[in-house]
Design an enzyme around this catalytic site. Structure first.
Site, PDB file in Angstrom:
ATOM      1  CB  CYS A   1      -0.970  -0.049   1.177  1.00 45.73           C
ATOM      2  SG  CYS A   1      -2.380   1.063   0.991  1.00 45.73           S
ATOM      3  CG  PHE A   2       1.997   5.321   2.587  1.00 48.92           C
ATOM      4  CD1 PHE A   2       1.197   6.358   2.133  1.00 48.92           C
ATOM      5  CD2 PHE A   2       3.223   5.643   3.127  1.00 48.92           C
ATOM      6  CE1 PHE A   2       1.609   7.676   2.215  1.00 48.92           C
ATOM      7  CE2 PHE A   2       3.650   6.948   3.209  1.00 48.92           C
ATOM      8  CZ  PHE A   2       2.846   7.982   2.754  1.00 48.92           C
TER       9      PHE A   2
ATOM     10  CG  HIS B   1      -4.253  -3.642   2.891  1.00 44.45           C
ATOM     11  ND1 HIS B   1      -3.999  -3.090   4.133  1.00 44.45           N
ATOM     12  CD2 HIS B   1      -4.354  -2.596   2.043  1.00 44.45           C
ATOM     13  CE1 HIS B   1      -3.966  -1.775   4.036  1.00 44.45           C
ATOM     14  NE2 HIS B   1      -4.174  -1.456   2.775  1.00 44.45           N
TER      15      HIS B   1
ATOM     16  CD  GLU C   1      -3.221  -6.444   5.858  1.00 45.70           C
ATOM     17  OE1 GLU C   1      -4.181  -5.668   5.790  1.00 45.70           O
ATOM     18  OE2 GLU C   1      -2.276  -6.390   5.054  1.00 45.70           O
TER      19      GLU C   1
END
Length: 382
Positions: free
Chosen positions: A259-260, A349, A351
């Site tokens: 992501c970021f 993501h 996770e």
């Protein structure tokens, strides 16, 4: 002038559109970027995801709060959304793990929200006009025109440096489950609790560091690999994270970003970033691995993306790289892979609390990367 009706909650957008509803959660007013999440489950994980800092989140699923709130599923120590918009709150919370209602939890944490029948119209409006600033007012008495002006003077997400606002203040360690295999330095740019847990499951001892950690701080741990987390804000404002990552890569350590963290890796490679029209948020985004053609349904929460050549490998300060994944909805970059250096990243993501789990194998790829170090000419590990 149009006067707001006392006792009626309002959602006011910066382009002047106004939605009426009932107060939900805490009373008062709040401001933030108006976005929507298409997740059909996982509202508790959404609320506690630090990536939603300073955003007002509208849920497209019609019923929210059905399973209440428990003490096991939060992704951080608090709710981070600036405001919450739902269509129809659950009248009864029913789940064996439930400890309290969502409404009570929003009130307890001071999160202002609105329940309104127009969430579909709001979503269509944002898809057509783009994400924009907004405000929720549960008991407005000022003219609507004045509320619109106040929304327009609230902070913009473009240029906002928010990662340091949500990051841990002090380092902490998540021990490996069972036998320790690797030491991972995880830079917390807005990390979710499930992320170090997924690495710990694979034998990683995860040292979570503040967003402001320097390359020297990271390398002092002598990590087998370095992880860059998800987080809020504009990646163009996070020069400190880019500088730290550059130092880590100069030292030859394996890198994995999500992501970021994907955007920070992109910047370290000399790529630019840009703001998406309305972003990707939810647990149902189709992403294709360009190398295998496999499509994963993935969890997303981002409003910015990396600009990278999609037609083949390109040169970077660390050798050749390529776009590894693309979003099948709009074609934007969803992953980067270096071909001459042990580093990769994805925009989504893996996770994935509360699901899906199609991409969980990326943590195994990171472990495989850490398990086969090579050596650069200067003797450092790669």
């Amino acid at each position: 002038m149009t006067l707001a009706t006392t006792g009626t909650a309002l959602l006011v957008l910066e382009d002047g559109r106004v939605f009426h509803g009932a107060p939900y959660g805490a009373e008062g007013e709040t401001f933030g970027e108006m976005v929507f999440s298409t997740g059909m489950t996982g509202y508790q994980e959404t609320l506690t995801d630090p990536s939603y800092h300073r955003q007002i989140v509208a849920m497209t699923a019609p019923h929210i709060g059905n399973t209440g709130v428990n003490d096991e599923d939060p992704e951080s120590s608090r709710i981070w959304v600036a405001g919450y918009v739902v269509r129809e709150p659950a009248r009864v919370a029913s789940n064996w793990r439930s400890r309290r209602t969502l409404d009570d939890e929003l009130r307890r944490q001071g999160v202002v929200g609105i329940a309104m029948p127009g969430t579909r119209a709001l979503t269509r409006h944002l898809r057509e006009r783009g994400a924009m600033r907004a405000g929720v007012f549960t008991a407005p008495t000022a003219p609507v025109e004045e509320l619109v002006d106040r929304v327009r003077t609230s902070p913009s997400m473009a240029g906002a440096d928010l990662a340091r606002q949500v990051s841990t203040a002090e380092p902490y360690v998540v021990p490996a489950h069972g036998e320790k295999r690797f030491t991972v330095a995880a830079v917390d740019l807005g990390i979710k609790a499930m992320t170090p847990y997924r690495m710990a499951e694979r034998g990683c001892e995860v040292h979570v560091l503040p967003a402001s950690a320097t390359a020297a701080d990271i390398l002092a741990l002598d990590p087998d690999g370095v992880f860059l987390s998800n987080g809020p804000g504009d990646p163009s404002a996070a020069d400190y994270a880019v500088e730290a990552l550059t130092g880590v890569m100069d030292a030859g350590r394996p890198v994995f970003g999500i992501c970021f963290g994907n955007q920070i890796l992109g910047r370290a490679l000399g790529l630019g970033t840009y703001k998406l029209r309305y972003g990707h948020r939810g647990v149902n985004q189709p992403v294709q691995d360009r190398r295998t053609g496999k499509v994963d349904i993935s969890a997303h929460n981002h409003g910015f993306a990396v600009q990278a050549p999609a037609d083949g490998p390109f040169d970077t300060p660390y050798g050749r790289a390529e776009v590894s994944h693309v979003n099948l909805n709009d074609g934007c970059v969803e992953g980067l892979r270096l071909l001459d250096y042990p580093a990769f990243s994805v925009q989504y993501h893996p996770e994935a609390a509360a699901g899906p789990h199609d991409a969980a194998g990326l943590f195994d790829e990171f472990c495989a990367l850490m398990a086969r170090p090579g050596t650069k000419e200067d003797g450092t590990r790669v």
